[in-house]
Design a protein around this motif. Structure first.
Motif, PDB file in Angstrom:
ATOM      1  N   GLY A  10     -27.608  15.100 -20.656  1.00 17.20           N
ATOM      2  CA  GLY A  10     -26.516  15.495 -21.079  1.00 17.20           C
ATOM      3  C   GLY A  10     -25.836  15.034 -19.516  1.00 17.20           C
ATOM      4  O   GLY A  10     -25.578  15.219 -18.175  1.00 17.20           O
ATOM      5  N   TYR A 101     -30.875  17.072 -25.415  1.00 19.46           N
ATOM      6  CA  TYR A 101     -29.531  16.794 -24.577  1.00 19.46           C
ATOM      7  C   TYR A 101     -28.727  18.302 -24.784  1.00 19.46           C
ATOM      8  O   TYR A 101     -28.931  19.010 -26.168  1.00 19.46           O
ATOM      9  N   HIS A 103     -25.366  19.030 -25.180  1.00 19.40           N
ATOM     10  CA  HIS A 103     -23.954  18.772 -25.918  1.00 19.40           C
ATOM     11  C   HIS A 103     -22.800  19.060 -25.432  1.00 19.40           C
ATOM     12  O   HIS A 103     -22.995  20.782 -25.643  1.00 19.40           O
ATOM     13  N   LEU A 135     -18.821   8.602 -21.492  1.00 20.00           N
ATOM     14  CA  LEU A 135     -19.292   9.340 -22.441  1.00 20.00           C
ATOM     15  C   LEU A 135     -19.414   8.391 -24.018  1.00 20.00           C
ATOM     16  O   LEU A 135     -20.725   8.476 -24.535  1.00 20.00           O
ATOM     17  N   GLU A 136     -18.547   7.809 -23.833  1.00 24.55           N
ATOM     18  CA  GLU A 136     -18.761   6.714 -24.425  1.00 24.55           C
ATOM     19  C   GLU A 136     -19.786   5.868 -24.934  1.00 24.55           C
ATOM     20  O   GLU A 136     -20.733   5.472 -25.559  1.00 24.55           O
ATOM     21  N   GLU A 139     -23.349   8.932 -24.673  1.00 25.35           N
ATOM     22  CA  GLU A 139     -23.843   9.455 -25.780  1.00 25.35           C
ATOM     23  C   GLU A 139     -24.677   8.983 -26.976  1.00 25.35           C
ATOM     24  O   GLU A 139     -25.072   9.602 -27.217  1.00 25.35           O
ATOM     25  N   TYR A 142     -27.696   9.301 -24.901  1.00 30.94           N
ATOM     26  CA  TYR A 142     -28.827  10.261 -25.131  1.00 30.94           C
ATOM     27  C   TYR A 142     -28.991  11.182 -25.923  1.00 30.94           C
ATOM     28  O   TYR A 142     -29.600  11.602 -26.683  1.00 30.94           O
ATOM     29  N   ARG A 143     -28.583  10.556 -27.789  1.00 34.22           N
ATOM     30  CA  ARG A 143     -28.899  10.838 -28.655  1.00 34.22           C
ATOM     31  C   ARG A 143     -29.796  10.115 -29.284  1.00 34.22           C
ATOM     32  O   ARG A 143     -31.234  11.124 -29.724  1.00 34.22           O
TER      33      ARG A 143
END
Ligand code: S3P
Length: 172
Positions: A10, A101, A103, A135-136, A139, A142-143
């Motif tokens: 994260g 993760y 979030h 993050l863009e 993310e 991470y997912r």
């Protein structure tokens, strides 16, 4: 326990170290933090490593540390926010651990990292923009790698830990 290790991923300020330590206590497992491991191995702080070797040099050390640490079993490993960038890291995390993760929103990240000088990527005029841009890119990674996704904004660390334990019981 069916799983060998638990890896926390994260972004910066998600609470990986705080939650990792609490979780380790609760599950009676040992706790490691890949950034602290790198600092112990080199005798240098993360900002100094970035200064001397750049982000690229740091990423090489990070890959070595994560690769070594995940050879162990019964470990809770908190990783740096960018650890998921290298496919090698994602591969070893997926094969040697259950990946969780944590979030969080950029708002909370900013609150938690505001006065912190130990994160070289945030020593900039506009940390919000940096966090949004990171993050863009990150993310989806991470997912992609997460076995469990936990929202950390809405509850204190102790309840996050309880939620992780409940979700582990459901999948393990
Ligand atoms: C980084 C996050 C930091 C640390 C380094 C780079 C990143 O760890 O590894 O400053 O690229 O997001 P934390 O997520 O523990 O702050």
């Amino acid at each position: 326990m069916r799983y060998k290790n638990l890896t926390l991923v994260g972004p910066m300020g998600a609470g990986k170290s705080t939650i990792g330590r609490l979780l380790a206590k609760e599950l009676q497992l040992s706790f490691k933090d890949s950034d602290r491991e790198i600092e112990e191995r080199t005798g240098a702080s993360i900002p100094l490593i970035f200064d001397l070797e750049g982000e690229e040099g740091f990423r090489v050390r990070e890959e070595q540390a994560i690769g070594d640490l995940l050879q162990e079993s019964g470990l809770i490993l908190a990783t740096g926010g960018g650890a998921i960038l290298k496919p090698e890291n994602r591969k070893i995390m997926a094969s040697r651990s259950i990946v969780i993760y944590l979030h969080t929103s950029v708002e909370h990240q900013l609150e938690r990292t505001a006065r912190d000088k130990s994160r070289p990527l945030l020593q900039t005029e506009n940390p919000r923009k940096v966090l949004e841009d990171l993050l863009e890119i990150r993310e989806p990674l991470y997912r992609e790698i997460a076995d469990i996704i936990i929202e950390t904004d809405t509850r204190p660390p102790r309840l996050v830990v309880q939620e992780i334990i409940a979700q582990l019981a459901a999948i393990a």
